[in-house]
Design an enzyme around this catalytic site. Structure first.
Site, PDB file in Angstrom:
ATOM      1  N   LYS A  49      21.232  28.155  27.572  1.00 60.52           N
ATOM      2  CA  LYS A  49      22.170  28.705  26.582  1.00 60.52           C
ATOM      3  C   LYS A  49      23.388  29.296  27.291  1.00 60.52           C
ATOM      4  CE  LYS A  49      19.537  33.006  26.655  1.00 60.52           C
ATOM      5  NZ  LYS A  49      18.478  33.787  25.993  1.00 60.52           N
TER       6      LYS A  49
ATOM      7  N   ARG B  57      12.691  42.457  17.509  1.00 61.03           N
ATOM      8  CA  ARG B  57      14.022  41.882  17.288  1.00 61.03           C
ATOM      9  C   ARG B  57      13.870  40.707  16.328  1.00 61.03           C
ATOM     10  NH1 ARG B  57      17.093  39.590  22.510  1.00 61.03           N
ATOM     11  NH2 ARG B  57      15.364  38.126  22.317  1.00 61.03           N
TER      12      ARG B  57
ATOM     13  N   TYR C 290      47.658  50.001  39.847  1.00 63.47           N
ATOM     14  CA  TYR C 290      47.868  50.755  38.606  1.00 63.47           C
ATOM     15  C   TYR C 290      47.224  52.140  38.683  1.00 63.47           C
ATOM     16  CZ  TYR C 290      49.450  46.515  36.229  1.00 63.47           C
ATOM     17  OH  TYR C 290      50.146  45.403  35.851  1.00 63.47           O
TER      18      TYR C 290
ATOM     19  N   MET D 282      44.647  42.125  35.997  1.00 62.57           N
ATOM     20  CA  MET D 282      44.237  40.930  35.240  1.00 62.57           C
ATOM     21  C   MET D 282      44.030  39.731  36.165  1.00 62.57           C
ATOM     22  SD  MET D 282      46.056  38.984  32.062  1.00 62.57           S
ATOM     23  CE  MET D 282      46.131  40.400  30.990  1.00 62.57           C
TER      24      MET D 282
END
Ligand code: PLP
Length: 357
Positions: free
Chosen positions: A34, A130, A253, A301
């Site tokens: 998955k 669950r 930053y 980023m």
């Protein structure tokens, strides 16, 4: 010079499956692929391992169909079941098996008009709370499924909530409930995912469902080499700058890190835009030219900055490894408070994939 790239090793993948076979020699393997095979590339992984496993587990119908359309012929199991009655004819036509965990799904399979009956796995809630039918409902569901014309075969499935905690007796309780609920009933049983496979031998039963260990990563913070597993993924990028940096000056930053010496700062072309976690603290290691160097300052980023040290020989273009055999992902997970599962599945489509060996 390559920017953020995952290198994927089929040799490591095959080695890990051998290790899993040795651990659970009497069980069939449902390879869990998955979420794009935990970020490794589902088409590559499924074709690399299809001959070595007994079937595949996925979480979405679309994932199952993409396996079929790429030529996978082994059984495929929808681990959370189908989501709509309209999915059932698609399962039937494509020979996809499904978990059934609630009354709505039972009603749907009783009502559907299918050309070919399908194999269903009754999910039993043994304590995860669950998904799954309660222990009291098992007999009724089993009888209904046994009498349903759309069902060719019934299996039983459950899931551990604490199998990675070696000293926790909850796993044994869940296993006893599972064995008790399925005794005197015909059908394959499966409860063990990676934690169960490594730590709870009695839970192996007819089928095991390895996910993370197949990718060579430990379900705990212990590095996977302890279990004879080899990481399949190496996350790499390259140095795009090596810069002189003065004592007392900040980097990046917020100016959160200030150098206590004259040094050289390396800039690596990877950032949170590639899925590298933004919250890694200063000091998180990166492996460059045979040694670990610390990340300093904030992750941007598209870039991260590392302190290469004043006497470094590193050059623009040199490879930086963010995790892999040289630097266990379990360590990065531990430092960031994220799971290895998360780190791998959060990688973004911008990251290039390279299949090695
Ligand atoms: C994801 C999943 C697995 C695989 O779990 P790992 O811990 O990665 O081995 C097995 N079974 C089910 C139902 C799952 O959802």
């Amino acid at each position: 010079m390559k920017p953020a790239t995952v290198k994927i090793s089929s040799v490591a993948l095959k080695h890990n499956i051998q290790t899993i076979r040795k651990k659970a020699p009497y069980s069939k393997i449902i390879a869990v692929v998955k979420a794009n095979a935990y970020g490794h590339g589902v088409l590559f992984v499924s074709s690399a391992v299809e001959r070595l496993v007994d079937g595949f587990g996925v979480a979405r119908l679309e994932e199952a169909l993409s396996l079929r359309s790429n030529g996978v012929t082994k059984p495929i199991l929808l681990l959370e079941g189908f989501f709509s009655i309209d999915d059932l004819p698609i399962l039937s036509v494509n020979n996809i098996q499904t978990v059934i965990h609630n009354q709505e799904q039972l009603d749907a399979i009783k009502q559907a008009h299918l050309d070919n009956p399908i194999k269903v796995w009754l999910k039993i809630d043994t304590g995860m709370h669950r998904l799954g039918v309660s222990l009291e409902q098992v007999d009724d569901f089993y009888d209904e499924l046994t009498n349903c014309k759309n069902v060719s075969e019934i299996g039983f499935v459950s899931h551990f909530s604490r199998a990675d905690e070696i000293d926790c007796d909850y796993t044994q309780i869940q296993l006893s409930r599972f064995l008790n609920a399925t005794k005197d009933k015909q059908g394959d049983r499966t409860i063990a995912a990676s934690g169960g496979i490594l730590f709870w031998e009695d839970s192996h039963l007819e089928y095991i469902r390895p996910g993370i260990i197949m990718y060579g990563v430990s379900p705990t913070s212990t590095p996977s080499s302890e279990y004879d597993l080899v990481p399949v993924m190496t996350l790499t990028s390259s140095l795009i700058a090596v810069r002189d940096h003065k004592k007392g000056e900040p980097v990046g930053y917020g100016g959160t890190w200030i150098s206590e010496r004259d040094t050289k700062i390396g800039v690596i072309a990877i950032g949170y835009g590639d899925g590298y976690p933004r919250n890694v603290p200063t000091g998180t290691p990166v492996y460059i030219n045979g040694r670990r160097v610390p990340i300093v300052g904030r992750v941007s980023m598209d870039m991260v900055t590392v302190d290469l040290g004043p006497d470094c020989q590193d050059k623009v273009g040199d490879e930086a490894i963010l995790w892999g055999k040289e630097l266990p992902i379990e360590e990065v997970a531990d430092i960031t408070g994220l799971l290895s599962y998360e780190l791998m599945t959060k990688l973004t489509p911008r990251v290039l994939t390279e299949y090695v060996d």
